[in-house]
Design a protein around this motif. Structure first.
Motif: not given
Length: 127
Positions: A42-50, A57-70
């Motif tokens: 959720f934190a990665g999704i919010v970061y990507q949307l904001r 290109h999500l920062p490394a402290y989030f789960p992988s971009g593919v995982t957040c996208w799925r």
């Protein structure tokens, strides 16, 4: 209060609204890799949307971009975001902070880059 602390408090408050609306996940009887934490996704999704960055290109402290996208894709298919919208609008209305006298809709418009110059007659595209 540092802005990073405020950001975390805002994320935590959003998470408390979203968490009860998430679909339940049954464990896979065959086992497999454990699921990445929903709150981290959720934190990665919010970061990507904001920040309007690419998922990869999500920062490394989030789960992988593919995982957040799925996870975003699955939650969208499950209607989570529509439910979140209803909850937030309901909270605003209950608090008397929703004014429906004036509404705005914003949307991007882009030129067709594939050579289309004219509109097709209604129904002609499906014929």
């Amino acid at each position: 209060m540092p802005s990073q602390c405020r950001e975390q408090q805002l994320l935590d408050a959003m998470w408390e609204r979203v968490r009860p609306l998430l679909p339940t996940r049954r464990p896979n009887p065959k086992g497999g890799r454990p699921w990445v934490d929903d709150k981290a996704c959720f934190a990665g999704i919010v970061y990507q949307l904001r920040n309007a960055c690419r998922w990869n290109h999500l920062p490394a402290y989030f789960p992988s971009g593919v995982t957040c996208w799925r996870r975003h894709r699955d939650w969208t298919a499950a209607g989570v975001w529509a439910d979140v919208h209803r909850v937030v609008v309901g909270e605003l209305a209950a608090a008397g902070r929703l004014d429906l006298r004036e509404l705005f809709l914003d949307a991007p418009f882009a030129e067709d880059r594939q050579g289309g110059r004219a509109s097709v007659a209604p129904g002609a595209a499906s014929a």
